[in-house]
Enzyme design. Structure first.
Site, PDB file in Angstrom:
ATOM      1  N   ASP A   1       0.854  -1.308   0.183  1.00 41.95           N
ATOM      2  CA  ASP A   1      -0.008   0.044  -0.037  1.00 41.95           C
ATOM      3  C   ASP A   1       0.999   1.319   0.108  1.00 41.95           C
ATOM      4  OD1 ASP A   1      -2.471  -1.492   0.076  1.00 41.95           O
ATOM      5  OD2 ASP A   1      -2.593  -1.302   2.368  1.00 41.95           O
TER       6      ASP A   1
ATOM      7  N   ARG B   1      -1.671  -0.426  -8.389  1.00 40.98           N
ATOM      8  CA  ARG B   1      -2.970  -0.307  -8.046  1.00 40.98           C
ATOM      9  C   ARG B   1      -3.067   1.224  -8.118  1.00 40.98           C
ATOM     10  NH1 ARG B   1      -3.783  -1.071  -2.040  1.00 40.98           N
ATOM     11  NH2 ARG B   1      -4.396  -3.300  -2.860  1.00 40.98           N
TER      12      ARG B   1
HETATM   13  P1  FDA Z   1     -14.146   9.792  -4.291  1.00 36.49           P
HETATM   14  O1  FDA Z   1     -13.416  10.031  -2.837  1.00 36.49           O
HETATM   15  O2  FDA Z   1     -13.906  11.005  -5.399  1.00 36.49           O
HETATM   16  O3  FDA Z   1     -15.440   9.230  -4.197  1.00 36.49           O
HETATM   17  C1  FDA Z   1     -16.290   8.948  -5.091  1.00 36.49           C
HETATM   18  C2  FDA Z   1     -17.495   8.363  -4.634  1.00 36.49           C
HETATM   19  O4  FDA Z   1     -17.362   7.031  -4.339  1.00 36.49           O
HETATM   20  C3  FDA Z   1     -18.231   8.988  -3.648  1.00 36.49           C
HETATM   21  O5  FDA Z   1     -19.125  10.109  -4.332  1.00 36.49           O
HETATM   22  C4  FDA Z   1     -19.140   7.984  -3.101  1.00 36.49           C
HETATM   23  O6  FDA Z   1     -20.139   7.567  -3.943  1.00 36.49           O
HETATM   24  C5  FDA Z   1     -18.265   6.603  -3.258  1.00 36.49           C
HETATM   25  N1  FDA Z   1     -17.368   6.519  -1.895  1.00 36.49           N
HETATM   26  C6  FDA Z   1     -16.110   6.942  -1.858  1.00 36.49           C
HETATM   27  N2  FDA Z   1     -15.683   6.389  -0.644  1.00 36.49           N
HETATM   28  C7  FDA Z   1     -16.704   6.129   0.077  1.00 36.49           C
HETATM   29  C8  FDA Z   1     -16.872   5.669   1.348  1.00 36.49           C
HETATM   30  N3  FDA Z   1     -15.855   5.550   2.082  1.00 36.49           N
HETATM   31  N4  FDA Z   1     -17.980   5.297   1.777  1.00 36.49           N
HETATM   32  C9  FDA Z   1     -19.285   5.298   0.635  1.00 36.49           C
HETATM   33  N5  FDA Z   1     -19.089   5.632  -0.391  1.00 36.49           N
HETATM   34  C10 FDA Z   1     -17.835   6.070  -0.869  1.00 36.49           C
HETATM   35  N6  FDA Z   1      -5.233   5.112  -0.739  1.00 36.49           N
HETATM   36  C11 FDA Z   1      -3.823   5.368  -0.501  1.00 36.49           C
HETATM   37  O7  FDA Z   1      -3.602   6.631   0.051  1.00 36.49           O
HETATM   38  N7  FDA Z   1      -3.371   4.468  -0.397  1.00 36.49           N
HETATM   39  C12 FDA Z   1      -3.311   3.206  -0.694  1.00 36.49           C
HETATM   40  O8  FDA Z   1      -2.746   2.304  -0.681  1.00 36.49           O
HETATM   41  C13 FDA Z   1      -5.126   3.005  -1.024  1.00 36.49           C
HETATM   42  N8  FDA Z   1      -5.386   1.479  -1.098  1.00 36.49           N
HETATM   43  C14 FDA Z   1      -6.718   1.528  -1.658  1.00 36.49           C
HETATM   44  C15 FDA Z   1      -7.168   0.398  -2.099  1.00 36.49           C
HETATM   45  C16 FDA Z   1      -8.310   0.158  -2.667  1.00 36.49           C
HETATM   46  C17 FDA Z   1      -8.926  -1.115  -3.102  1.00 36.49           C
HETATM   47  C18 FDA Z   1      -9.406   1.341  -2.518  1.00 36.49           C
HETATM   48  C19 FDA Z   1     -10.715   1.062  -3.338  1.00 36.49           C
HETATM   49  C20 FDA Z   1      -8.739   2.592  -2.191  1.00 36.49           C
HETATM   50  C21 FDA Z   1      -7.560   2.610  -1.821  1.00 36.49           C
HETATM   51  N9  FDA Z   1      -7.117   3.851  -1.087  1.00 36.49           N
HETATM   52  C22 FDA Z   1      -5.938   4.070  -0.929  1.00 36.49           C
HETATM   53  C23 FDA Z   1      -8.004   4.945  -1.094  1.00 36.49           C
HETATM   54  C24 FDA Z   1      -8.400   5.912  -1.917  1.00 36.49           C
HETATM   55  O9  FDA Z   1      -6.996   6.609  -2.251  1.00 36.49           O
HETATM   56  C25 FDA Z   1      -9.545   7.134  -1.787  1.00 36.49           C
HETATM   57  O10 FDA Z   1      -9.304   7.614  -0.608  1.00 36.49           O
HETATM   58  C26 FDA Z   1     -10.723   6.132  -1.987  1.00 36.49           C
HETATM   59  O11 FDA Z   1     -10.831   4.941  -2.595  1.00 36.49           O
HETATM   60  C27 FDA Z   1     -11.823   7.141  -2.041  1.00 36.49           C
HETATM   61  O12 FDA Z   1     -11.633   7.659  -3.567  1.00 36.49           O
HETATM   62  P2  FDA Z   1     -12.370   7.372  -4.623  1.00 36.49           P
HETATM   63  O13 FDA Z   1     -11.619   7.007  -5.917  1.00 36.49           O
HETATM   64  O14 FDA Z   1     -13.643   6.308  -4.226  1.00 36.49           O
HETATM   65  O15 FDA Z   1     -13.447   8.682  -5.220  1.00 36.49           O
END
Ligand code: FDA
Length: 308
Positions: free
Chosen positions: A132, A185
């Site tokens: 990560d 990733r």
């Molecule tokens: P964004 O935050 O813009 O959200 C888009 C939409 O997704 C929201 O409007 C909502 O609908 C939905 N959503 C997002 N988060 C939600 C929540 N908690 N609950 C409900 N709905 C939600 N970060 C990092 O810094 N280092 C890492 O190693 C990782 N590893 C990682 C693995 C995996 C499999 C995932 C999915 C995410 C990570 N992350 C991470 C976290 C990542 O950086 C980020 O903070 C979150 O995924 C939220 O960003 P989104 O891309 O979902 O978009």
């Protein structure tokens, strides 16, 4: 909303609330939406259930930065057990590891040796370790460690990394990782970063996510696109269609308990989907970061708590 978000980030560092929550039954109940349980057995059960829905898993034994060698080795032991349990149970799963949990902040050599042993163990079992990405003070050292381990004989393809689209440096990092053939990733990034290193505007983070995901999809290496953002997913799907990219060339990734509807939809459409399944007694900081990402989750969780 921004105030609520900073409030949750501040609360995630509150020791008193953390120890109360991690010990209380209410805490366990609240966290269960996003955390698979406390033990390896709980994680295996969650993994079997997710696998049963046609999705792969990556298992995360929750824990934050450790302060001494012994704690780092204890955390590593859990991951070695996970690799064995995955193989024994023929689970469709790999593992996700944080280098600070493996002692990176004690000394870099300790974390690198532990990650190397995990990659060797994974390679021997035909599995894979994802490192990560943490905050930007650790980006370079994390890249260096992963690249060195990946270059070791027999470990090509056994270790991968995470790149965050909010960092300005990420495109250059991706080019270097692709030259090495290292699996990435891609996520947006979860830490609070200063404007000197990261795009302050969400629109720029999103635009960079789309740009970087296209670079990854066009490459010869298998990558994971980690996001719950429908716009990011639509852009990736359109690119896959346009370029005729094979479905077994990439996967989408999402967090356990987040947008389960979207997870199922992508599986129905025939895309690869991997769910990040965290477990363990140190769930509090992880849980609070999920609330910070989407404060509306608090109301959703409170409603469920009252209903149960
Ligand atoms: P964004 O935050 O813009 O959200 C888009 C939409 O997704 C929201 O409007 C909502 O609908 C939905 N959503 C997002 N988060 C939600 C929540 N908690 N609950 C409900 N709905 C939600 N970060 C990092 O810094 N280092 C890492 O190693 C990782 N590893 C990682 C693995 C995996 C499999 C995932 C999915 C995410 C990570 N992350 C991470 C976290 C990542 O950086 C980020 O903070 C979150 O995924 C939220 O960003 P989104 O891309 O979902 O978009």
């Amino acid at each position: 909303m921004a105030l609520l978000r900073s409030g949750f980030i501040a609360l995630s560092k509150n020791r008193t609330l953390r120890s109360f929550m991690e010990r209380s039954r209410m805490g366990g109940k609240l966290s269960s939406r996003f955390v698979a349980g406390m033990t390896i057995e709980d994680a295996v059960r969650a993994c079997q259930s997710v696998n049963g829905q046609g999705m792969a898993v990556t298992l995360d034994a929750l824990g934050e930065s450790v302060g001494d060698d012994a704690a780092a080795h204890r955390a590593a032991d859990v991951y070695h057990s996970l690799l064995d349990v995955i193989a024994a149970g023929k689970l469709n799963a790999n593992v996700s590891v944080k280098l600070t949990q493996m002692g990176l902040e004690v000394n870099h050599g300790l974390a690198e040796n532990i990650a190397l042993e995990l990659a060797k163990h994974a390679a021997a079992l035909g599995n894979f370790v994802r490192i990560d990405m943490e905050d930007s003070s650790l980006t370079q050292v994390t890249l260096d460690i992963v690249r060195r381990i990946h270059a070791q004989p027999g470990l090509r393809g056994a270790i991968g990394i995470v790149i965050q689209s909010y960092l300005y440096r990420s495109e250059a990092d991706i080019q270097q990782l692709l030259a090495d053939g290292i699996r990435v990733r891609l996520c947006k990034g979860a830490y609070k970063e200063p404007p000197e290193v990261a795009f302050p505007r969400k629109a720029d983070v999103d635009a960079n996510y789309v740009k970087l995901s296209k670079i990854l999809l066009d490459s010869a290496v298998y990558h994971g696109l980690a996001t719950h953002d429908e716009k990011m997913i639509a852009a990736a799907k359109a690119h896959v269609r346009e370029r005729g990219i094979a479905r077994d060339h990439y996967e989408f990734q999402m967090l356990y308990g987040v947008r389960r509807d979207l997870q199922r939809e992508l599986v129905r459409e025939g895309h690869g989907m991997r769910v990040y399944v965290p477990f363990g007694s140190e769930w509090y900081p992880y849980f609070m970061r999920r609330l910070a990402e989407r404060p509306a989750n608090v109301f959703f969780l409170a409603k469920n708590l009252i209903r149960n």
